[in-house]
Design a protein around this motif. Structure first.
Motif, short mmCIF file in Angstrom:
data_model
loop_
_atom_site.label_atom_id
_atom_site.label_comp_id
_atom_site.label_asym_id
_atom_site.label_seq_id
_atom_site.Cartn_x
_atom_site.Cartn_y
_atom_site.Cartn_z
N GLN A 41 -62.59 -7.98 25.72
CA GLN A 41 -63.23 -9.29 25.69
C GLN A 41 -63.92 -9.52 24.35
N GLN A 42 -64.51 -8.46 23.79
CA GLN A 42 -65.15 -8.59 22.48
C GLN A 42 -64.12 -8.98 21.41
N GLU A 43 -62.96 -8.31 21.44
CA GLU A 43 -61.93 -8.59 20.44
C GLU A 43 -61.40 -10.01 20.59
N GLU A 44 -61.20 -10.44 21.85
CA GLU A 44 -60.71 -11.79 22.10
C GLU A 44 -61.71 -12.82 21.60
N GLN A 45 -62.99 -12.57 21.83
CA GLN A 45 -64.02 -13.50 21.39
C GLN A 45 -64.03 -13.58 19.86
N GLN A 46 -63.85 -12.42 19.21
CA GLN A 46 -63.86 -12.38 17.76
C GLN A 46 -62.68 -13.15 17.18
N GLN A 47 -61.49 -13.01 17.76
CA GLN A 47 -60.30 -13.67 17.27
C GLN A 47 -60.41 -15.18 17.42
N GLU A 48 -61.06 -15.59 18.51
CA GLU A 48 -61.16 -17.02 18.75
C GLU A 48 -62.16 -17.68 17.82
N GLU A 49 -63.09 -16.87 17.30
CA GLU A 49 -64.11 -17.44 16.43
C GLU A 49 -63.56 -17.53 15.01
N GLN A 50 -63.46 -18.74 14.49
CA GLN A 50 -62.93 -18.97 13.15
C GLN A 50 -63.89 -18.47 12.10
N LEU A 51 -63.31 -17.98 10.97
CA LEU A 51 -64.15 -17.52 9.86
C LEU A 51 -65.03 -18.64 9.34
N GLU A 52 -64.49 -19.84 9.35
CA GLU A 52 -65.29 -20.96 8.83
C GLU A 52 -66.48 -21.25 9.75
N ASP A 53 -66.34 -20.96 11.05
CA ASP A 53 -67.48 -21.15 11.96
C ASP A 53 -68.56 -20.12 11.67
N ILE A 54 -68.10 -18.88 11.41
CA ILE A 54 -69.06 -17.82 11.06
C ILE A 54 -69.76 -18.18 9.76
N SER A 55 -68.97 -18.64 8.80
CA SER A 55 -69.54 -19.03 7.51
C SER A 55 -70.57 -20.15 7.69
N ARG A 56 -70.25 -21.09 8.52
CA ARG A 56 -71.16 -22.22 8.74
C ARG A 56 -72.46 -21.75 9.40
N ARG A 57 -72.36 -20.83 10.35
CA ARG A 57 -73.55 -20.33 11.03
C ARG A 57 -74.43 -19.51 10.08
N LEU A 58 -73.77 -18.77 9.19
CA LEU A 58 -74.54 -18.00 8.22
C LEU A 58 -75.31 -18.92 7.27
N ILE A 59 -74.66 -20.02 6.89
CA ILE A 59 -75.34 -20.99 6.02
C ILE A 59 -76.53 -21.60 6.74
N LEU A 60 -76.37 -21.90 8.04
CA LEU A 60 -77.49 -22.46 8.81
C LEU A 60 -78.64 -21.46 8.90
N ARG A 61 -78.29 -20.21 9.09
CA ARG A 61 -79.33 -19.17 9.14
C ARG A 61 -80.04 -19.06 7.79
N GLU A 62 -79.21 -19.16 6.73
CA GLU A 62 -79.79 -19.09 5.38
C GLU A 62 -80.76 -20.24 5.16
N GLU A 63 -80.34 -21.45 5.55
CA GLU A 63 -81.20 -22.62 5.39
C GLU A 63 -82.50 -22.46 6.19
N GLU A 64 -82.34 -21.96 7.41
CA GLU A 64 -83.51 -21.80 8.27
C GLU A 64 -84.47 -20.74 7.73
N LEU A 65 -83.88 -19.62 7.29
CA LEU A 65 -84.70 -18.53 6.80
C LEU A 65 -85.47 -18.91 5.54
N PHE A 66 -84.78 -19.60 4.62
CA PHE A 66 -85.42 -19.89 3.34
C PHE A 66 -86.22 -21.20 3.36
N SER A 67 -86.28 -21.79 4.54
CA SER A 67 -87.19 -22.94 4.67
C SER A 67 -88.58 -22.49 5.13
#
Length: 630
Positions: A41-67
């Motif tokens: 289930q972990q592998e399936e969840q990982q495959q379904e999650e697009q790299l661009e979605d991960i990238s977008r979430r990291l950017i949101l975390r970056e924005e939140e952290l540095f605010s």
């Protein structure tokens, strides 16, 4: 990989993407949920999650952290590690571009490129901010790293291709050829892969096909420059030129799937002009000597056969020589190879000069042979007339290679060969023909009791019966030449005839028409239908003799001169000298009218030259006796 640099995977084998563990703010909750999933289930969840979605979430975390006014060091370090994990996954994805096998692989590549675009935009977002407020990992410069990675991928793939020892290239005779072929084939295959599948994974603005084309072009070029820097064997030299001047620009860059998509003008040649000139000169010098040697060897072999007294081979019941076929094969193979090897096609003149020199030597050898007392001369000539026709047809078809002046010189040499051959058959007939035609304009000829042309044609038929072993097309051509020779002597005899009275003119005119028709029937049966204009010309001359009215005679001559532009004033005067009813003023008026009413552009007339072959020196003397200006 650290700091955006990925170690090479030269083999290009696709590696399984590592699982990313991206931490959120609520770590305990995420950890608890992850613990509830089994491995699949972990592998399936990982495959379904697009790299661009991960990238977008990291950017949101970056924005939140540095605010925040105060940032936790552990949270910042974790975010940096998450960015590093994403970066590794993206570079592995890009590195596996040419081993992507499924639509899922291509979707991951598309997502990876979307992530790079997101991170480039985020880099720009931090530009101009105080340094102490910018994340230590900014700017990431992932696009620049991506481009460097493509360069390393291309270099690795072409290095790997150059070492290919597959059975597909075993047939090539040298290591240089195999290396050039395998490298060039890899360039072609990879560019087609980019065009068909990879291109759609990239944004249009990146123009990824031309990016790859530029990388492959420069890398391929460097390899060829390295190969050409040492002294190459001539076969390796020609093969390398084949790739540089033909295969790469025409079969790779202009492949049906790539043509129009690659900006070829921006790429240029694979070799610098100095290197290209040096290799082309090496190739051309060698090829010139080869063609010269092959042609001279073929002629020497043919000449030895003539002098040995052997009779040429009979093929299809006529004499034949392989000389023309050998020459044509030499030139065709050399010019075909040249066209695929040398970029500047005008340099083919250097090879064609050898053909021109060969034909000149061929003419001289045959003329010298004919002068000797050889028992096989007639059979040899019959075979050489076939060669001449084959070579003439070949040269006439060379519209792109030969210059017009060069073509004409070649055809002139072959025309001399043909005339030499024809003279072997026509010269023995000349004296008898002249003797027969000397009876023209006698009383016996005029009244029909002396069949001058009938007896002449019977004699020709008997003498030329031995031509059955001459190729039909050549035999037909020979008879056409003989037809013109007979008519030329006929007209020449007519022009030399003295004044005739009205009755003699009318009788002679009638006999001329009958003779013209007899000759035309005889030679048409021998295939000379294309020279039937000779009959028309003789009948026109007969009509001039039949007419008595100066105005009608003038009109007939004007028509004759328009049809045969080489009918000169002296020729007109000589023909008019048969008519004793015309005054000098009438003759001058007719000549003037003929000159005034000629076609201004004689080139529009397709009739062959005829009257120009009748010398006018004796005619001019006759004009002087008549008190007329020539």
């Amino acid at each position: 990989m650290r700091g955006g640099v990925l170690e090479e995977n030269p083999g290009g084998a696709r590696r399984r993407l590592p699982r990313l563990k991206i931490w959120g703010n609520n770590k305990q909750k995420n950890q608890h949920e992850e613990d509830q999933l089994d491995a699949s289930q972990q592998e399936e969840q990982q495959q379904e999650e697009q790299l661009e979605d991960i990238s977008r979430r990291l950017i949101l975390r970056e924005e939140e952290l540095f605010s925040q006014d105060v940032r936790g060091e552990e949270e910042e370090d974790q975010l940096q590690r998450d960015f590093e994990d994403l970066r590794i996954q993206i570079w592995i994805t890009v590195h596996g571009t040419f081993t992507s096998e499924t639509s899922r692989d291509l979707e991951v590549l598309r997502s990876a490129m979307a992530s790079i675009q997101q991170q480039e935009q985020q880099d720009r977002r931090w530009q101009g901010c105080p340094k102490d407020q910018v994340p230590v990992w900014r700017p990431q410069r992932w696009l620049s790293t991506h481009n460097q990675l493509l360069q390393k991928m291309v270099e690795a793939r072409l290095s790997q291709a150059a070492e290919d020892n597959s059975a597909e290239v075993d047939q090539l005779s040298s290591a240089v050829k195999r290396q050039v072929c395998c490298t060039g084939k890899r360039v072609k295959d990879d560019l087609l892969t980019v065009m068909k599948t990879v291109k759609d994974c990239y944004p249009t603005s990146m123009d990824i096909l031309n990016m790859y084309a530029g990388l492959y072009h420069r890398t391929f070029s460097l390899r060829l420059v390295e190969l050409s820097s040492s002294e190459l064997e001539i076969n390796d030299c020609s093969y390398l030129l084949f790739w540089v001047n033909h295969c790469y620009p025409h079969e790779v860059l202009k492949h049906k799937d790539l043509d129009g998509h690659i900006k070829t003008a921006c790429l240029g040649s694979l070799l610098l002009q100095d290197s290209l000139n040096r290799l082309e000169e090496q190739y051309l010098s060698h090829r010139e000597e080869q063609v010269k040697l092959w042609l001279s060897t073929a002629l020497k072999k043919e000449q030895e056969s003539w002098l040995s007294g052997k009779t040429p081979e009979l093929i299809g019941s006529y004499f034949f020589s392989p000389l023309a076929i050998d020459v044509i094969q030499v030139m065709n193979s050399s010019l075909t190879e040249f066209s695929h090897t040398i970029k500047d096609q005008s340099k083919a003149q250097r090879l064609l000069v050898q053909l021109e020199n060969f034909l000149s030597s061929y003419r001289k050898c045959l003329e010298e042979f004919v002068k000797g007392n050889h028992s096989n001369v007639l059979s040899v000539i019959k075979a050489q007339l076939v060669c001449e026709q084959q070579l003439s047809d070949y040269i006439s078809r060379q519209t792109g290679s030969l210059s017009e002046a060069q073509r004409q010189r070649c055809l002139d040499a072959l025309s001399a060969v043909r005339d030499c051959g024809y003279r072997c058959f026509t010269c023995p007939l000349h004296d008898h023909t002249k003797a027969c035609l000397s009876q023209l304009w006698t009383s016996a000829w005029a009244d029909g009791s002396l069949p001058v042309i009938g007896s002449l044609l019977d004699h020709l038929n008997q003498q030329l019966a031995s031509l059955t072993d001459l190729k039909p097309a050549c035999r037909q051509s020979l008879f056409c030449v003989l037809y013109q020779n007979v008519v030329r002597q006929y007209v020449k005899k007519t022009m030399k005839t003295r004044n005739k009275n009205r009755e003699q003119q009318l009788a002679g005119a009638q006999r001329m028409k009958e003779d013209a028709e007899k000759m035309d029937r005889f030679f048409t049966e021998e295939g000379c239908s294309e020279t039937s204009w000779l009959c028309v010309m003789l009948c026109s001359l007969a009509e001039v003799l039949r007419l008595q009215d100066p105005a009608s005679i003038q009109l007939e001559f004007v028509n004759l001169a328009r049809t045969f532009p080489d009918l000169s004033g002296p020729h007109v005067t000589a023909l008019l000298s048969l008519k004793n009813g015309l005054s000098a003023a009438d003759i001058r008026s007719i000549r003037l009218s003929v000159e005034e009413n000629r076609l201004l552009d004689a080139s529009t007339n397709q009739r062959p030259q005829f009257f120009s072959s009748i010398k006018v020196k004796w005619i001019k003397n006759k004009i002087k006796q008549m008190g007329l200006k020539s």
